[in-house]
Design an enzyme around this catalytic site. Structure first.
Site, PDB file in Angstrom:
ATOM      1  CD  GLU A  47      -0.501   0.294  -5.331  1.00 23.20           C
ATOM      2  OE1 GLU A  47      -1.795  -0.451  -5.598  1.00 23.20           O
ATOM      3  OE2 GLU A  47      -0.033   0.490  -6.038  1.00 23.20           O
ATOM      4  CE1 TYR A 130      -1.113  -5.028  -3.933  1.00 30.66           C
ATOM      5  CE2 TYR A 130      -2.648  -3.731  -3.790  1.00 30.66           C
ATOM      6  CZ  TYR A 130      -1.429  -3.828  -4.906  1.00 30.66           C
ATOM      7  OH  TYR A 130      -1.596  -2.987  -5.269  1.00 30.66           O
ATOM      8  CG  ASP A 148      -2.187  -8.126  -6.372  1.00 23.20           C
ATOM      9  OD1 ASP A 148      -1.995  -8.416  -6.625  1.00 23.20           O
ATOM     10  OD2 ASP A 148      -2.499  -6.486  -7.412  1.00 23.20           O
TER      11      ASP A 148
END
Length: 364
Positions: A47, A130, A148
């Site tokens: 991520e 996020y 996002d």
């Protein structure tokens, strides 16, 4: 339209949205290496790498990074130089430094066990709302959104919402709406499905509406306004900065480098850089003033690099010195030493030139 669009609930539409989206994801998701696990360390690394970077570009860096640091403990015990070197080429190096800080915090404060709640995750360096939502939902089934830019674009089109997505309030309202819409189970699958739809189908400018699993629910598709959404205020023009890059080499083929202490690209290594655009003659005068005598100067070429808010316009020269004298703050480094130093992507053009012309072995 205003933010009120997200307050006009339609349970039937929301149920169809969830069902169609997740059915599509199970059939069409990309085969990404980190989707084969729910281990939080690996999901976290993926991520962070995917922030502001295309997935196709991330894949080789992810594999290299995981090979170097296969566990959180191995990352926590690494030096900053080692982490930056492994991150080399991905850009936005503050992400790498925050990875190291967070790994060390988890190793010490949480006995190496990855925190499970999104509220705790958000307190760690480099993990925002996020990323915390993505980790917590994918790894721990927490019912928390991961909103996002992809998700903002998808919902702006489905509901034809014309709020400026660059306004924090817009993202806050959408996050709360997604929290209400998302299912009680498989929350990580739902979040990933939204991201995947935005990455593969509901792309910027010209979306692939004919292949969209939620086409029948999309207000923008019905009205032909897809290209207008989402609404986002234009970015300010990047500040232009001129740089002259000097690859100063001695008779042994060593190169003059220093480790940056500035906030931008801090901790990375750089060639000698002058904060203006100099001609060859001006370079000679400049170096003479600081006591450097040249044996030969060669024009390398020009390159540009765009950061978030600025652009470096660079041109470079290789400068072979007569006496091997250094410059304060800089030192000469041999080939085998340079291979282990992390240089910024911004200087890749000059690094590659030096590698080809002088057979200095830089890894790229």
């Amino acid at each position: 339209m205003t933010d009120m669009v997200y307050e006009q609930r339609d349970n039937e539409k929301e149920e169809r949205l969830v069902r169609n989206l997740m059915d599509w994801y199970y059939q069409n998701q990309r085969d990404l290496i980190w989707r084969k696990t729910r281990e939080p360390y690996r999901i976290w690394i993926s991520e962070i790498m995917a922030q502001q970077t295309r997935i196709t570009a991330v894949l080789p860096y992810y594999e290299r990074f995981m090979k170097t640091f296969p566990t959180l403990k191995s990352l926590a015990e690494a030096s900053e130089d080692e982490v930056l070197k492994s991150w080399e080429g991905l850009g936005y190096y503050s992400r790498a430094r925050n990875l190291l800080k967070t790994a060390q915090i988890i190793q010490v404060d949480h006995q190496g066990d990855f925190p499970q709640g999104s509220a705790v995750l958000k307190k760690l360096p480099g993990i925002g709302e996020y990323t915390a939502g993505a980790i917590a939902s994918i790894c721990f089934d927490e019912k928390v959104p991961a909103v996002d830019g992809n998700v903002q674009r998808v919902f702006a089109r489905i509901y034809e919402n014309r709020m400026d997505i660059s306004i924090p309030q817009s993202k806050k309202l959408l996050t709360e709406f997604v929290r209400e819409v998302m299912p009680e189970r498989e929350t990580g699958i739902f979040n990933q499905a939204l991201m995947e739809l935005g990455a593969l189908i509901c792309i910027p400018k010209i979306p692939n509406c004919e292949s969209c699993p939620v086409q029948g629910l999309c207000e923008a598709y019905k009205k032909g306004t897809q290209a207008e959404l989402p609404v986002k205020a234009p970015k300010k023009a990047a500040k232009q900065e001129s740089k002259t890059i000097l690859l100063i080499t001695n008779g042994a083929g060593e190169v003059l480098l220093r480790q940056r202490t500035e906030k931008l690209l801090g901790g990375l290594w750089e060639f000698y850089m002058i904060e203006e655009d100099l001609t060859e003659e001006e370079v000679l005068v400049y170096l003479e003033k600081i006591g450097i005598s040249l044996e030969k100067i060669t024009y390398i070429g020009a390159a540009t690099h765009i950061f978030t808010h600025k652009q470096w316009n660079m041109k470079g020269y290789e400068c072979k010195v007569k006496d091997g004298k250094g410059i304060d703050g800089f030192s000469f480094y041999a080939k085998e030493q340079i291979e282990n130093l992390a240089l910024p992507t911004a200087l890749q053009f000059f690094r590659n030139w030096l590698s080809e012309e002088s057979q200095i072995g830089f890894s790229v």
